[in-house]
Design a protein around this motif. Structure first.
Motif, mmCIF file in Angstrom:
data_model
loop_
_atom_site.group_PDB
_atom_site.id
_atom_site.type_symbol
_atom_site.label_atom_id
_atom_site.label_comp_id
_atom_site.label_asym_id
_atom_site.label_seq_id
_atom_site.Cartn_x
_atom_site.Cartn_y
_atom_site.Cartn_z
ATOM 1 N N ALA A 1 0.834 -1.205 0.000
ATOM 2 C CA ALA A 1 0.000 0.000 0.000
ATOM 3 C C ALA A 1 0.870 1.256 0.000
ATOM 4 N N ALA A 2 1.971 1.226 0.725
ATOM 5 C CA ALA A 2 2.877 2.376 0.752
ATOM 6 C C ALA A 2 3.486 2.610 -0.619
ATOM 7 N N ARG A 3 3.830 1.521 -1.315
ATOM 8 C CA ARG A 3 4.355 1.656 -2.687
ATOM 9 C C ARG A 3 3.302 2.260 -3.602
ATOM 10 N N ALA A 4 2.056 1.815 -3.423
ATOM 11 C CA ALA A 4 0.978 2.336 -4.270
ATOM 12 C C ALA A 4 0.751 3.825 -4.030
ATOM 13 N N CYS A 5 1.078 4.279 -2.819
ATOM 14 C CA CYS A 5 0.936 5.701 -2.503
ATOM 15 C C CYS A 5 2.096 6.531 -3.036
ATOM 16 N N GLY A 6 3.086 5.886 -3.649
ATOM 17 C CA GLY A 6 4.202 6.600 -4.250
ATOM 18 C C GLY A 6 5.438 6.725 -3.375
ATOM 19 N N LYS A 7 5.496 6.031 -2.263
ATOM 20 C CA LYS A 7 6.679 6.107 -1.405
ATOM 21 C C LYS A 7 7.836 5.329 -2.029
ATOM 22 N N GLY A 8 9.053 5.872 -1.873
ATOM 23 C CA GLY A 8 10.236 5.220 -2.389
ATOM 24 C C GLY A 8 10.783 4.169 -1.431
ATOM 25 N N SER A 9 11.804 3.455 -1.884
ATOM 26 C CA SER A 9 12.388 2.376 -1.087
ATOM 27 C C SER A 9 12.970 2.885 0.224
ATOM 28 N N PHE A 10 13.630 4.048 0.176
ATOM 29 C CA PHE A 10 14.247 4.577 1.390
ATOM 30 C C PHE A 10 13.187 4.944 2.423
ATOM 31 N N ALA A 11 12.126 5.611 1.990
ATOM 32 C CA ALA A 11 11.064 6.007 2.919
ATOM 33 C C ALA A 11 10.375 4.783 3.514
ATOM 34 N N ILE A 12 10.124 3.786 2.708
ATOM 35 C CA ILE A 12 9.487 2.563 3.222
ATOM 36 C C ILE A 12 10.398 1.867 4.216
ATOM 37 N N THR A 13 11.691 1.823 3.910
ATOM 38 C CA THR A 13 12.649 1.173 4.812
ATOM 39 C C THR A 13 12.679 1.843 6.169
ATOM 40 N N MET A 14 12.722 3.179 6.184
ATOM 41 C CA MET A 14 12.844 3.905 7.437
ATOM 42 C C MET A 14 11.526 3.965 8.205
ATOM 43 N N GLN A 15 10.396 4.035 7.501
ATOM 44 C CA GLN A 15 9.115 4.219 8.173
ATOM 45 C C GLN A 15 8.408 2.917 8.508
ATOM 46 N N HIS A 16 8.661 1.867 7.758
ATOM 47 C CA HIS A 16 7.919 0.628 7.938
ATOM 48 C C HIS A 16 8.815 -0.566 8.270
ATOM 49 N N VAL A 17 9.899 -0.745 7.513
ATOM 50 C CA VAL A 17 10.719 -1.942 7.676
ATOM 51 C C VAL A 17 11.539 -1.887 8.964
ATOM 52 N N LEU A 18 12.329 -0.833 9.143
ATOM 53 C CA LEU A 18 13.219 -0.753 10.304
ATOM 54 C C LEU A 18 12.463 -0.799 11.637
ATOM 55 N N PRO A 19 11.353 -0.045 11.813
ATOM 56 C CA PRO A 19 10.638 -0.142 13.096
ATOM 57 C C PRO A 19 10.118 -1.544 13.389
ATOM 58 N N ASN A 20 9.748 -2.277 12.339
ATOM 59 C CA ASN A 20 9.142 -3.588 12.542
ATOM 60 C C ASN A 20 10.152 -4.713 12.739
ATOM 61 N N ILE A 21 11.435 -4.456 12.504
ATOM 62 C CA ILE A 21 12.448 -5.475 12.785
ATOM 63 C C ILE A 21 13.287 -5.097 14.008
ATOM 64 N N SER A 22 12.908 -4.006 14.683
ATOM 65 C CA SER A 22 13.691 -3.530 15.818
ATOM 66 C C SER A 22 13.733 -4.552 16.946
ATOM 67 N N ALA A 23 12.625 -5.282 17.165
ATOM 68 C CA ALA A 23 12.609 -6.272 18.244
ATOM 69 C C ALA A 23 13.624 -7.377 17.982
ATOM 70 N N VAL A 24 13.729 -7.814 16.735
ATOM 71 C CA VAL A 24 14.703 -8.856 16.375
ATOM 72 C C VAL A 24 16.118 -8.355 16.611
ATOM 73 N N LEU A 25 16.377 -7.112 16.255
ATOM 74 C CA LEU A 25 17.714 -6.545 16.437
ATOM 75 C C LEU A 25 18.053 -6.381 17.914
ATOM 76 N N ILE A 26 17.074 -6.011 18.730
ATOM 77 C CA ILE A 26 17.321 -5.859 20.160
ATOM 78 C C ILE A 26 17.757 -7.181 20.781
ATOM 79 N N VAL A 27 17.068 -8.239 20.427
ATOM 80 C CA VAL A 27 17.439 -9.564 20.933
ATOM 81 C C VAL A 27 18.841 -9.932 20.478
ATOM 82 N N GLN A 28 19.146 -9.672 19.220
ATOM 83 C CA GLN A 28 20.457 -10.029 18.684
ATOM 84 C C GLN A 28 21.573 -9.223 19.333
ATOM 85 N N ILE A 29 21.286 -7.971 19.712
ATOM 86 C CA ILE A 29 22.290 -7.137 20.377
ATOM 87 C C ILE A 29 22.751 -7.789 21.674
ATOM 88 N N THR A 30 21.818 -8.278 22.477
ATOM 89 C CA THR A 30 22.189 -8.894 23.752
ATOM 90 C C THR A 30 23.030 -10.150 23.532
#
Length: 294
Positions: A187-216
């Motif tokens: 849906a974000a792509r259909a709204c005209g968002k680019g790869s960078f905006a999608i990565t920062m607004q949707h992808v990175l926040p949603n994988i933060s929990a996985v990264l937090i676990v991996q940090i420990t």
């Protein structure tokens, strides 16, 4: 469902629900790991302002003394207070862990996000580079850096940091690929968002929990790697205290004073155990499937 209302995946949202801390305090691995990790941080923090004795002053007249009221954990082969050495050694372990894991997190996450966003030959190139990097473990990398630049804590940090990069890159790429297939990303792509905006607004926040676990988990591995490198003489250099070098110095005194090896060994074991338990607890709490099962 539009891209605005679905920007937080269940794993990331687990941090925000009111019952998260209630469940966390009931999770034995999380609580025990948190207590051990807090003790590690407390030891390092206390050493910045106070130690029972100076960890740098030698007193040969009082070397190899057993635990007593004056020296709670005894003294080493140079008459230094073992308790003070352990407190200051915690600082070195945390410093190496934070910087080395930070290097792996920043570089590895960026590469993983790029691979997931661009795909094609870019993804293939990044993944093959990570495979190549995995062929050089932290100790081997440190030996090579030492041969060129000399032994020291900086080279140890660089070696451990480089070793962390492919792990974060692979985990980030796999988690990001799963997010890129979600409906709200389409849906974000259909709204005209680019790869960078999608990565920062949707992808990175949603994988933060996985990264937090991996940090420990990677933090624990970094502490273990620093201890191994210092044991070999490739990490923290004298006179700066280090748990690994304390073990190295104690190996020749195993029969005269076995406690010299026991105390730093226990410090390393409890630090690594605490971080691993904390990581396991976070994984259980942040995984929505496991959270529902509890």
């Amino acid at each position: 469902m539009n891209a605005t209302t679905a920007t937080v995946a269940p794993s990331a949202a687990a941090l925000q629900v009111p019952g998260f801390w209630r469940r966390a305090l009931q999770h034995r691995s999380f609580v025990l790991g948190g207590v051990l990790t807090l003790l590690l941080l407390l030891a390092a923090g206390v050493s910045l302002v106070w130690t029972p004795w100076s960890p740098y002053d030698m007193d040969m007249a009082n070397k190899l003394k057993p635990p007593s009221g004056a020296h709670w954990l005894g003294t080493d082969t140079y008459g230094r207070d073992v308790g003070s050495l352990l407190l200051v050694g915690a600082r070195a372990s945390i410093l190496v862990g934070m910087i080395a894991v930070g290097i792996g997190l920043v570089v590895g996450t960026a590469l993983g996000l790029l691979a997931a966003a661009r795909r094609g030959w870019i993804e293939e190139t990044i993944m093959r580079l990570t495979d190549f990097t995995l062929a050089f473990p932290a100790i081997l990398s440190a030996i090579m850096l030492t041969a060129v630049f000399g032994a020291g804590i900086v080279n140890a940090i660089i070696a451990i940091g480089i070793y962390n990069i492919p792990t974060f890159a692979r985990i980030t790429r796999a988690s990001a690929n799963a997010i890129w297939s979600r409906e709200y990303v389409a849906a974000a792509r259909a709204c005209g968002k680019g790869s960078f905006a999608i990565t920062m607004q949707h992808v990175l926040p949603n994988i933060s929990a996985v990264l937090i676990v991996q940090i420990t988990i990677r933090f624990a591995i970094a502490i273990l790697a620093e201890a191994a490198l210092s044991y070999l003489g490739l990490g923290t250099q004298p006179p700066q205290p280090s748990w690994g070098r304390m073990l190295s110095e104690a190996q020749t005194m195993m029969f005269q004073s076995p406690l010299l090896a026991v105390f730093p060994g226990m410090a390393i074991a409890f630090a690594v155990l605490g971080l691993n338990l904390l990581g396991d607890g976070l994984r259980d709490l942040l995984d929505p499937r496991l959270a529902r099962a509890r």
